[in-house]
Write a protein that holds these residues in place. Structure first.
Motif, short mmCIF file in Angstrom:
data_model
loop_
_atom_site.label_atom_id
_atom_site.label_comp_id
_atom_site.label_asym_id
_atom_site.label_seq_id
_atom_site.Cartn_x
_atom_site.Cartn_y
_atom_site.Cartn_z
N ASP A 99 0.86 -1.19 0.00
CA ASP A 99 0.00 0.00 0.00
C ASP A 99 0.89 1.23 0.00
N LYS A 100 1.02 1.85 -1.14
CA LYS A 100 1.92 3.00 -1.30
C LYS A 100 1.17 4.32 -1.29
N SER A 101 -0.04 4.34 -0.77
CA SER A 101 -0.88 5.52 -0.90
C SER A 101 -0.78 6.50 0.27
N ILE A 102 0.10 6.26 1.21
CA ILE A 102 0.21 7.16 2.37
C ILE A 102 0.60 8.56 1.90
N PRO A 103 0.07 9.60 2.55
CA PRO A 103 0.40 10.97 2.13
C PRO A 103 1.89 11.27 2.19
N PRO A 110 18.03 12.45 8.54
CA PRO A 110 17.99 11.04 8.18
C PRO A 110 17.03 10.24 9.05
N ARG A 111 16.72 10.74 10.24
CA ARG A 111 15.80 10.03 11.14
C ARG A 111 14.64 10.90 11.57
N LYS A 112 14.34 11.92 10.79
CA LYS A 112 13.26 12.84 11.16
C LYS A 112 12.29 12.98 10.00
N ARG A 113 11.23 12.19 9.99
CA ARG A 113 10.21 12.22 8.96
C ARG A 113 8.91 12.68 9.61
N LEU A 114 8.30 13.71 9.03
CA LEU A 114 7.09 14.31 9.60
C LEU A 114 5.94 14.29 8.60
N PHE A 115 4.72 14.23 9.14
CA PHE A 115 3.51 14.19 8.33
C PHE A 115 2.52 15.24 8.84
N PHE A 116 1.68 15.75 7.94
CA PHE A 116 0.65 16.70 8.35
C PHE A 116 -0.53 15.93 8.95
N PRO A 117 -0.98 16.31 10.16
CA PRO A 117 -2.07 15.59 10.81
C PRO A 117 -3.35 15.58 9.97
N ALA A 118 -3.68 16.69 9.33
CA ALA A 118 -4.91 16.74 8.52
C ALA A 118 -4.83 15.79 7.33
N GLU A 119 -3.65 15.63 6.74
CA GLU A 119 -3.49 14.71 5.62
C GLU A 119 -3.65 13.26 6.07
N ILE A 120 -3.09 12.93 7.21
CA ILE A 120 -3.23 11.57 7.74
C ILE A 120 -4.69 11.28 8.09
N SER A 122 -7.46 12.74 6.89
CA SER A 122 -8.30 12.64 5.69
C SER A 122 -7.98 11.36 4.92
N TRP A 123 -6.73 10.91 4.94
CA TRP A 123 -6.35 9.67 4.27
C TRP A 123 -7.01 8.47 4.95
N LEU A 124 -7.01 8.48 6.30
CA LEU A 124 -7.62 7.38 7.04
C LEU A 124 -9.13 7.31 6.83
N LEU A 125 -9.78 8.48 6.83
CA LEU A 125 -11.24 8.53 6.73
C LEU A 125 -11.74 8.61 5.30
N GLU A 127 -11.62 11.24 3.40
CA GLU A 127 -12.27 12.55 3.22
C GLU A 127 -11.39 13.46 2.38
N GLN A 128 -11.99 14.56 1.95
CA GLN A 128 -11.25 15.57 1.20
C GLN A 128 -10.42 16.40 2.18
N LEU A 129 -9.25 16.82 1.72
CA LEU A 129 -8.37 17.65 2.55
C LEU A 129 -8.97 19.04 2.75
N PRO A 130 -8.76 19.65 3.92
CA PRO A 130 -9.26 21.01 4.14
C PRO A 130 -8.36 22.07 3.50
N PHE A 131 -7.35 21.64 2.76
CA PHE A 131 -6.44 22.57 2.08
C PHE A 131 -5.82 21.83 0.91
N GLY A 132 -5.26 22.59 0.00
CA GLY A 132 -4.55 22.00 -1.12
C GLY A 132 -3.06 22.07 -0.87
N ARG A 133 -2.38 20.97 -1.13
CA ARG A 133 -0.93 20.93 -0.96
C ARG A 133 -0.37 20.00 -2.01
N GLU A 134 0.71 20.43 -2.64
CA GLU A 134 1.36 19.61 -3.63
C GLU A 134 1.86 18.34 -2.96
#
Length: 179
Positions: A99-103, A110-120, A122-125, A127-134
């Motif tokens: 499953d390669k669809s994670i945001p 090298p050990r610091k990877r961060l994700f936007f909470p709203a993207e995670i 909306s991906w889980l549920l 739903e549409q994102l509340p903002f647009g981001r490339e």
């Protein structure tokens, strides 16, 4: 009667402490991260608008700009939300999992990877994102080209393109001696 002048709108600046919390880094790392992102300090802080643009946001689509200030999630926090191990989440975000669809993520080291909470969320549920981001992975690691060897590899490719091919070089060589 006094005439009141229109108030000059003060830019929304993020303090070093706010950015340390937002990026989950030590406050001493904030200037390095901002420099890698190309966001200059303005007075006592860094302009949120420049930070959001560096992170790929389309500000015209954002419903509420304050939602963009929510601290980012690290890999372990995302793994906990997904109910899986951090290793599986890392493999999923690297594209090594089925499953390669994670945001997309932001890499600060090298050990610091961060994700936007709203993207995670909306991906889980679904739903549409509340903002647009490339949706592309961003890397703001200072001196990354030196550590990964990307500059060395690019230099080798350029040298290979400039050097004559073996067949062209054979035209200028003496014929082999028969013997």
């Amino acid at each position: 009667m006094r005439h009141s002048e229109p108030a000059i709108e003060k830019p929304d600046l993020a303090t070093v402490e706010e950015l340390a919390k937002f990026f989950q880094v030590d406050r001493t790392a904030v200037p390095v991260v901002m420099s890698a992102m190309g966001v200059p300090k303005r007075g006592r802080g860094y302009p949120w608008i420049r930070i959001w643009r560096a992170l790929g946001f389309d500000l015209k689509t954002a419903e509420n700009l304050e939602d963009l200030n929510i601290p980012l999630l690290n890999l372990k926090q995302v793994a906990a939300k997904l109910g899986e191990s951090a290793k599986t989440t890392r493999r999923r975000s690297n594209g090594e999992h089925r499953d390669k669809s994670i945001p997309a993520y932001i890499e600060l080291g090298p050990r610091k990877r961060l994700f936007f909470p709203a993207e995670i969320k909306s991906w889980l549920l679904g739903e549409q994102l509340p903002f647009g981001r490339e949706q592309k992975n961003l890397s703001f690691i200072p001196g990354q080209a030196k550590r990964t060897g990307a500059a060395k590899e690019a230099r080798r490719e350029a040298e290979a393109a400039l050097s004559p091919s073996p067949s062209a070089a054979a035209l200028f060589m003496a014929p082999p001696k028969s013997g």
